[in-house]
Structures are given as C-alpha cells and as structure tokens.
Design a protein around this motif. Structure first.
Motif, short mmCIF file in Angstrom:
data_model
loop_
_atom_site.label_atom_id
_atom_site.label_comp_id
_atom_site.label_asym_id
_atom_site.label_seq_id
_atom_site.Cartn_x
_atom_site.Cartn_y
_atom_site.Cartn_z
N VAL A 56 0.85 -1.20 0.00
CA VAL A 56 0.00 0.00 0.00
C VAL A 56 0.88 1.24 0.00
O VAL A 56 2.01 1.23 0.49
CB VAL A 56 -0.97 0.03 1.21
N TRP A 57 0.35 2.30 -0.56
CA TRP A 57 1.00 3.61 -0.52
C TRP A 57 0.65 4.24 0.81
O TRP A 57 -0.50 4.18 1.27
CB TRP A 57 0.51 4.45 -1.69
N ASP A 58 1.63 4.88 1.45
CA ASP A 58 1.38 5.42 2.79
C ASP A 58 0.31 6.51 2.80
O ASP A 58 -0.32 6.74 3.82
CB ASP A 58 2.67 5.90 3.45
N GLY A 59 0.05 7.13 1.66
CA GLY A 59 -1.00 8.14 1.58
C GLY A 59 -2.40 7.57 1.52
O GLY A 59 -3.38 8.31 1.62
N GLU A 60 -2.51 6.27 1.34
CA GLU A 60 -3.83 5.62 1.25
C GLU A 60 -3.97 4.47 2.24
O GLU A 60 -4.78 3.57 2.03
CB GLU A 60 -4.04 5.10 -0.17
N LYS A 62 -5.18 2.24 5.16
CA LYS A 62 -6.37 2.02 5.98
C LYS A 62 -5.91 1.76 7.42
O LYS A 62 -4.74 1.43 7.64
CB LYS A 62 -7.16 0.84 5.44
N PRO A 63 -6.79 1.91 8.38
CA PRO A 63 -6.39 1.72 9.78
C PRO A 63 -5.68 0.39 10.06
O PRO A 63 -4.73 0.35 10.83
CB PRO A 63 -7.70 1.83 10.55
N GLN A 64 -6.11 -0.68 9.41
CA GLN A 64 -5.48 -1.98 9.67
C GLN A 64 -4.05 -2.06 9.13
O GLN A 64 -3.28 -2.92 9.53
CB GLN A 64 -6.33 -3.13 9.10
N HIS A 65 -3.69 -1.14 8.23
CA HIS A 65 -2.33 -1.12 7.68
C HIS A 65 -1.36 -0.30 8.53
O HIS A 65 -0.15 -0.44 8.38
CB HIS A 65 -2.33 -0.55 6.26
N MET A 66 -1.86 0.58 9.36
CA MET A 66 -1.03 1.52 10.10
C MET A 66 0.13 0.86 10.86
O MET A 66 1.26 1.36 10.80
CB MET A 66 -1.86 2.36 11.07
N PRO A 67 -0.08 -0.25 11.56
CA PRO A 67 1.06 -0.85 12.28
C PRO A 67 2.20 -1.28 11.36
O PRO A 67 3.35 -1.35 11.78
CB PRO A 67 0.45 -2.06 12.98
#
Length: 114
Positions: A56-60, A62-67
């Motif tokens: 994923v691109w950091d600008g897009e 989703k909350p589950q990707h944040m960690p």
C-alpha cells in the motif's frame, strides 16, 4: 515512507515485487518481505505487480495497515536485523528474522510458514 508491505504478504512471499523494484529496496525476512523506507523511490512498480495486494501507498493506508509502517521501518533497526541503511538488496541481505508483530502472528489455516 512511500510504499509499505502489509499483512497479506505474511507466509506468502511471492517475490514478484523484488523483481520489479528498480532500486532493490525490498528485503526478505523469514515470513514476509519488507520495504526500506529511505531506499524506496516511490515508483509504484511493486504495488502494481503484487499478486496478493499486500503493498500500500502510505498516503492511502487504511487503519489496519497503520502498524505495518513501523513494521517495515523497524525491521532494519537494531531490534530486528541491525541492517540500518544497507543501500540495496543483495544475496547477503536475507534473513529468517521478522519484526515481532509478524513473528507473533499464527500461520494462516492451511498455510505453512515460508
């Protein structure tokens, strides 16, 4: 940070992303690949080729990707590999180590760790 490898890569490690990366900023851990945040040039080739949509691109995010932003960054620090800024993947930069968040995940049902 530009692109981040997330949970769908765990225990899959297809590797198409590594072949597509023009700067060799994707490194192999024990159960998944990791993108070095300072080496990534934000080209997006890895994103377009990942068969499991793990990147994923950091600008897009989703909350589950944040960690996984910290997972990718911290993989290169003293707490995991100690590689810091290796300057590009080569055959000497492969390890069975993973970030603790990845190492602690149970294998997917029916999957064996790579």
């Amino acid at each position: 940070m530009a692109y981040i490898i997330t949970e769908p890569c765990i225990d899959v490690k297809d590797g198409a992303c590594t072949a597509a990366c023009p700067v060799d900023c994707i490194y192999e851990g024990g159960r998944m690949f990791y993108i070095h945040p300072d080496e990534c040039i934000n080209c997006g080739l890895c994103l377009s080729i990942c068969p499991v949509d793990a990147i994923v691109w950091d600008g897009e995010m989703k909350p589950q990707h944040m960690p996984f932003e910290a997972v990718n960054r911290d993989f290169f620090g003293d707490a995991v590999t100690g590689w810091h800024s290796p300057g590009g993947w080569d055959m000497t930069r492969k390890t069975d180590l993973d970030h603790p968040l990845v190492a602690g995940r149970p294998p997917r049902p029916g999957d064996q760790p790579a």
